[in-house]
Motif scaffolding. Structure first.
Motif, PDB file in Angstrom:
ATOM      1  N   LEU A 145     -42.823  55.008  44.344  1.00 15.67           N
ATOM      2  CA  LEU A 145     -43.740  55.077  43.213  1.00 15.67           C
ATOM      3  C   LEU A 145     -42.986  55.390  41.926  1.00 15.67           C
ATOM      4  O   LEU A 145     -43.198  54.758  40.895  1.00 15.67           O
ATOM      5  CB  LEU A 145     -44.819  56.127  43.467  1.00 15.67           C
ATOM      6  N   ARG A 146     -42.073  56.345  41.987  1.00 17.68           N
ATOM      7  CA  ARG A 146     -41.288  56.704  40.791  1.00 17.68           C
ATOM      8  C   ARG A 146     -40.458  55.509  40.321  1.00 17.68           C
ATOM      9  O   ARG A 146     -40.415  55.187  39.135  1.00 17.68           O
ATOM     10  CB  ARG A 146     -40.376  57.897  41.087  1.00 17.68           C
ATOM     11  N   GLN A 162     -41.031  52.292  40.956  1.00 13.84           N
ATOM     12  CA  GLN A 162     -41.925  51.246  40.444  1.00 13.84           C
ATOM     13  C   GLN A 162     -42.348  51.550  39.018  1.00 13.84           C
ATOM     14  O   GLN A 162     -42.550  50.644  38.221  1.00 13.84           O
ATOM     15  CB  GLN A 162     -43.172  51.123  41.326  1.00 13.84           C
ATOM     16  N   ARG A 163     -42.493  52.831  38.702  1.00 11.20           N
ATOM     17  CA  ARG A 163     -42.882  53.238  37.341  1.00 11.20           C
ATOM     18  C   ARG A 163     -41.670  53.306  36.413  1.00 11.20           C
ATOM     19  O   ARG A 163     -41.792  53.703  35.257  1.00 11.20           O
ATOM     20  CB  ARG A 163     -43.571  54.608  37.380  1.00 11.20           C
ATOM     21  N   ARG A 164     -40.489  52.966  36.942  1.00  8.61           N
ATOM     22  CA  ARG A 164     -39.236  53.008  36.186  1.00  8.61           C
ATOM     23  C   ARG A 164     -39.008  54.398  35.552  1.00  8.61           C
ATOM     24  O   ARG A 164     -38.606  54.521  34.404  1.00  8.61           O
ATOM     25  CB  ARG A 164     -39.201  51.912  35.125  1.00  8.61           C
ATOM     26  N   SER A 165     -39.299  55.398  36.336  1.00  9.82           N
ATOM     27  CA  SER A 165     -39.139  56.781  35.899  1.00  9.82           C
ATOM     28  C   SER A 165     -37.895  57.363  36.558  1.00  9.82           C
ATOM     29  O   SER A 165     -37.553  57.002  37.678  1.00  9.82           O
ATOM     30  CB  SER A 165     -40.384  57.587  36.295  1.00  9.82           C
ATOM     31  N   HIS A 187     -48.031  60.396  37.409  1.00 14.29           N
ATOM     32  CA  HIS A 187     -48.057  58.958  37.713  1.00 14.29           C
ATOM     33  C   HIS A 187     -49.446  58.351  37.532  1.00 14.29           C
ATOM     34  O   HIS A 187     -49.623  57.149  37.654  1.00 14.29           O
ATOM     35  CB  HIS A 187     -47.569  58.696  39.146  1.00 14.29           C
ATOM     36  N   GLN A 188     -50.443  59.206  37.296  1.00 12.66           N
ATOM     37  CA  GLN A 188     -51.838  58.787  37.139  1.00 12.66           C
ATOM     38  C   GLN A 188     -52.324  57.983  38.347  1.00 12.66           C
ATOM     39  O   GLN A 188     -52.847  56.871  38.235  1.00 12.66           O
ATOM     40  CB  GLN A 188     -52.021  57.977  35.850  1.00 12.66           C
TER      41      GLN A 188
END
Length: 194
Positions: free
Chosen positions: A21-22, A24-27, A65-66
């Motif tokens: 998830l992180r 994918q969010r480019r975080s 990440h909402q």
């Protein structure tokens, strides 16, 4: 499966899910640390599975990440046992996941186009069982080349080079169960006529 084993399997999947998830969010870990107030080292240990997830850690990550908390832990929807079918393309194949629980076994419905006729056997870890719903499936397994008819099933160790496709007569629909564990090959079809 007892309840503890199911909970352990769920918890084991949380770390990789958080990392995906992180990414994918480019975080970055540092960016997520700033957004959540959780240290980079704690976030890293969570993602690698070296730290057990807790509500105090997961809530700020879900907020950052909402996404719903259920998405972070892979919790199945409560009260509705139906699996929401979400087809996806995998190369030439249309694959519909039929299971959503974490663990070793995963069920799929696969549609193989009539144009997939050129064998390219490849091995990988696991064990597969499939059942042909419609069409004629060609299975190349090590040195065997067999046709699996509607209503027939096959199972095999996927560490053997294998490929499956259409005979060219039309598309094929099949149900399959794939497991990561190895196993002995059992083939329940007849050899293809030469």
């Amino acid at each position: 499966m007892n309840q503890d084993t199911g909970l352990d399997a769920l918890l084991t999947e949380v770390g990789p899910r958080l990392k995906r998830l992180r990414q994918q969010r480019r975080s970055t870990l540092a960016g997520l640390a700033r957004a959540t107030g959780i240290s980079v080292s704690t976030l890293s240990r969570l993602e690698s599975g070296r730290r057990k997830p807790s509500l105090e850690l997961l809530l700020p990550i879900a907020q950052a990440h909402q996404v719903p908390l259920d998405e972070l832990v892979g919790a199945p929807p409560v009260g509705d046992p139906r699996v929401r079918l979400e087809p996806r393309r995998v190369g030439e194949l249309t694959v519909v996941p039929l299971s959503r629980q974490p663990g070793n076994l995963h069920a799929f419905k696969t549609v193989i186009p009539a144009t997939r006729t050129t064998p390219d056997p490849q091995p990988h870890e696991g064990y597969e069982w499939f059942y042909v719903l419609s069409g004629r499936l060609r299975l190349v397994l090590a040195d065997q080349d067999v046709i699996v008819q509607p209503g027939e099933a096959a199972e095999f160790d996927t560490r053997l080079p294998h490929w499956f496709g259409s005979t060219g007569d039309g598309p094929v629909e099949m149900l399959s169960i794939f497991g990561r564990q190895g196993g002995r090959m059992h083939l329940r079809t007849r050899p293809r006529d030469s």
